[in-house]
Write a protein that holds these residues in place. Structure first.
Motif, mmCIF file in Angstrom:
data_model
loop_
_atom_site.group_PDB
_atom_site.id
_atom_site.type_symbol
_atom_site.label_atom_id
_atom_site.label_comp_id
_atom_site.label_asym_id
_atom_site.label_seq_id
_atom_site.Cartn_x
_atom_site.Cartn_y
_atom_site.Cartn_z
ATOM 1 N N GLY A 18 20.024 5.733 -9.392
ATOM 2 C CA GLY A 18 20.146 5.379 -7.988
ATOM 3 C C GLY A 18 19.008 5.851 -7.117
ATOM 4 O O GLY A 18 19.107 5.851 -5.894
ATOM 5 N N HIS A 19 17.915 6.230 -7.740
ATOM 6 C CA HIS A 19 16.711 6.642 -7.007
ATOM 7 C C HIS A 19 15.501 6.408 -7.886
ATOM 8 O O HIS A 19 15.623 6.116 -9.073
ATOM 9 N N GLY A 20 14.323 6.536 -7.290
ATOM 10 C CA GLY A 20 13.087 6.326 -8.040
ATOM 11 C C GLY A 20 11.901 6.340 -7.102
ATOM 12 O O GLY A 20 11.914 7.028 -6.084
ATOM 13 N N ALA A 21 10.907 5.541 -7.434
ATOM 14 C CA ALA A 21 9.652 5.531 -6.687
ATOM 15 C C ALA A 21 9.601 4.363 -5.711
ATOM 16 O O ALA A 21 10.206 3.318 -5.936
ATOM 17 N N LEU A 22 8.870 4.574 -4.623
ATOM 18 C CA LEU A 22 8.624 3.544 -3.619
ATOM 19 C C LEU A 22 7.146 3.532 -3.278
ATOM 20 O O LEU A 22 6.521 4.599 -3.182
ATOM 21 N N MET A 23 6.604 2.368 -3.085
ATOM 22 C CA MET A 23 5.214 2.258 -2.643
ATOM 23 C C MET A 23 5.176 2.472 -1.131
ATOM 24 O O MET A 23 6.106 2.104 -0.421
ATOM 25 N N MET A 24 4.097 3.071 -0.661
ATOM 26 C CA MET A 24 3.896 3.241 0.777
ATOM 27 C C MET A 24 2.877 2.210 1.238
ATOM 28 O O MET A 24 1.764 2.175 0.722
ATOM 29 N N ASP A 25 3.275 1.392 2.178
ATOM 30 C CA ASP A 25 2.392 0.366 2.734
ATOM 31 C C ASP A 25 2.096 0.683 4.192
ATOM 32 O O ASP A 25 2.990 1.112 4.936
ATOM 33 N N HIS A 26 0.860 0.441 4.595
ATOM 34 C CA HIS A 26 0.470 0.568 5.993
ATOM 35 C C HIS A 26 1.055 -0.634 6.723
ATOM 36 O O HIS A 26 0.792 -1.788 6.358
ATOM 37 N N THR A 27 1.852 -0.384 7.745
ATOM 38 C CA THR A 27 2.597 -1.454 8.416
ATOM 39 C C THR A 27 1.685 -2.530 9.004
ATOM 40 O O THR A 27 1.913 -3.722 8.793
ATOM 41 N N ALA A 28 0.659 -2.121 9.723
ATOM 42 C CA ALA A 28 -0.183 -3.106 10.423
ATOM 43 C C ALA A 28 -1.009 -3.959 9.465
ATOM 44 O O ALA A 28 -1.128 -5.166 9.641
ATOM 45 N N SER A 29 -1.557 -3.336 8.420
ATOM 46 C CA SER A 29 -2.451 -4.066 7.520
ATOM 47 C C SER A 29 -1.744 -4.617 6.284
ATOM 48 O O SER A 29 -2.258 -5.512 5.621
ATOM 49 N N GLY A 30 -0.592 -4.036 5.925
ATOM 50 C CA GLY A 30 0.085 -4.424 4.699
ATOM 51 C C GLY A 30 -0.522 -3.809 3.450
ATOM 52 O O GLY A 30 -0.054 -4.057 2.346
ATOM 53 N N GLN A 31 -1.549 -3.008 3.625
ATOM 54 C CA GLN A 31 -2.242 -2.397 2.482
ATOM 55 C C GLN A 31 -1.407 -1.252 1.898
ATOM 56 O O GLN A 31 -0.841 -0.442 2.630
ATOM 57 N N THR A 32 -1.318 -1.202 0.576
ATOM 58 C CA THR A 32 -0.625 -0.110 -0.093
ATOM 59 C C THR A 32 -1.509 1.125 -0.055
ATOM 60 O O THR A 32 -2.682 1.071 -0.422
ATOM 61 N N VAL A 33 -0.932 2.242 0.424
ATOM 62 C CA VAL A 33 -1.719 3.469 0.602
ATOM 63 C C VAL A 33 -1.299 4.580 -0.349
ATOM 64 O O VAL A 33 -1.983 5.604 -0.438
ATOM 65 N N GLY A 34 -0.180 4.422 -1.064
ATOM 66 C CA GLY A 34 0.255 5.460 -1.990
ATOM 67 C C GLY A 34 1.670 5.218 -2.456
ATOM 68 O O GLY A 34 2.197 4.104 -2.362
ATOM 69 N N GLN A 35 2.284 6.296 -2.956
ATOM 70 C CA GLN A 35 3.629 6.203 -3.508
ATOM 71 C C GLN A 35 4.373 7.505 -3.242
ATOM 72 O O GLN A 35 3.772 8.582 -3.229
ATOM 73 N N VAL A 36 5.671 7.403 -3.027
ATOM 74 C CA VAL A 36 6.568 8.558 -2.978
ATOM 75 C C VAL A 36 7.691 8.288 -3.961
ATOM 76 O O VAL A 36 7.963 7.133 -4.305
ATOM 77 N N GLY A 37 8.341 9.335 -4.429
ATOM 78 C CA GLY A 37 9.421 9.115 -5.370
ATOM 79 C C GLY A 37 10.358 10.289 -5.488
ATOM 80 O O GLY A 37 9.967 11.435 -5.254
ATOM 81 N N ILE A 38 11.592 9.981 -5.816
ATOM 82 C CA ILE A 38 12.567 10.965 -6.248
ATOM 83 C C ILE A 38 12.655 10.771 -7.752
ATOM 84 O O ILE A 38 13.063 9.713 -8.230
ATOM 85 N N ASN A 39 12.221 11.776 -8.495
ATOM 86 C CA ASN A 39 12.089 11.659 -9.944
ATOM 87 C C ASN A 39 13.013 12.632 -10.651
ATOM 88 O O ASN A 39 13.110 13.796 -10.275
ATOM 89 N N ALA A 40 13.667 12.143 -11.691
ATOM 90 C CA ALA A 40 14.511 12.964 -12.548
ATOM 91 C C ALA A 40 14.407 12.379 -13.945
ATOM 92 O O ALA A 40 13.693 11.417 -14.169
ATOM 93 N N GLY A 41 15.114 12.959 -14.853
ATOM 94 C CA GLY A 41 15.087 12.446 -16.215
ATOM 95 C C GLY A 41 14.585 13.482 -17.179
ATOM 96 O O GLY A 41 14.413 14.663 -16.825
ATOM 97 N N PRO A 42 14.308 13.071 -18.398
ATOM 98 C CA PRO A 42 14.024 14.034 -19.470
ATOM 99 C C PRO A 42 12.729 14.826 -19.300
ATOM 100 O O PRO A 42 12.581 15.879 -19.899
ATOM 101 N N THR A 43 11.796 14.359 -18.486
ATOM 102 C CA THR A 43 10.532 15.094 -18.336
ATOM 103 C C THR A 43 10.532 16.030 -17.131
ATOM 104 O O THR A 43 9.538 16.716 -16.901
ATOM 105 N N PHE A 44 11.619 16.070 -16.366
ATOM 106 C CA PHE A 44 11.680 16.882 -15.154
ATOM 107 C C PHE A 44 12.805 17.907 -15.261
ATOM 108 O O PHE A 44 13.959 17.534 -15.467
ATOM 109 N N PRO A 45 12.508 19.208 -15.092
ATOM 110 C CA PRO A 45 13.570 20.214 -15.162
ATOM 111 C C PRO A 45 14.527 20.160 -13.970
ATOM 112 O O PRO A 45 15.668 20.593 -14.075
ATOM 113 N N GLU A 46 14.067 19.644 -12.826
ATOM 114 C CA GLU A 46 14.901 19.474 -11.640
ATOM 115 C C GLU A 46 14.515 18.150 -10.989
ATOM 116 O O GLU A 46 13.498 17.561 -11.322
ATOM 117 N N THR A 47 15.310 17.725 -10.028
ATOM 118 C CA THR A 47 14.995 16.493 -9.312
ATOM 119 C C THR A 47 13.798 16.751 -8.402
ATOM 120 O O THR A 47 13.807 17.669 -7.592
#
Length: 126
Positions: A18-47
């Motif tokens: 029920g969570h994961g990564a999202l791309m960050m887009d600049h509103t005015a230009s529509g250009q993708t500027v990065g990513q944020v995420g809530i990450n869990a799973g076997p490679t992460f000791p905590e969320t």
């Protein structure tokens, strides 16, 4: 195969957790500027609350704004009491983002890389 793993990881988290990564887009230009995420799973000791900003878009507040919004969403929507962010000790930009978000250094937290700093974002009790 590394890229395929992370693609599958990012897509599967939304369906399975029920969570994961999202791309960050600049509103005015529509250009993708990065990513944020809530990450869990076997490679992460905590969320984890993670972020990265593409070259040329640093120091403009995108990581702080995006990660702050996703952190607030996670605390309102997910059964987590805290989130962690992992930074390298020389990654001063990410350290500043963690501090601006109100995270505190947690020297005792488990980490995927022993050299990482772990920043804890605690749920605010209201």
């Amino acid at each position: 195969t590394g890229a395929w793993f992370w693609f599958c990881h990012d897509v599967a988290q939304w369906a399975l957790l029920g969570h994961g990564a999202l791309m960050m887009d600049h509103t005015a230009s529509g250009q993708t500027v990065g990513q944020v995420g809530i990450n869990a799973g076997p490679t992460f000791p905590e969320t984890e609350l993670g972020w990265f900003v593409y070259a040329g878009h640093e120091a403009q507040g995108y990581a702080t704004e995006g990660a702050g919004a996703l952190r607030d969403w996670a605390f309102a929507s997910l059964p987590v009491m805290s989130l962690v962010s992992y930074t390298g000790s020389a990654n001063h930009a990410s350290i500043k983002v963690a501090q601006r978000l109100g995270a505190t250094l947690d020297a005792n937290a488990p980490r995927p890389d022993p050299a990482d700093l772990v920043w804890r974002h605690a749920r605010r009790i209201q």
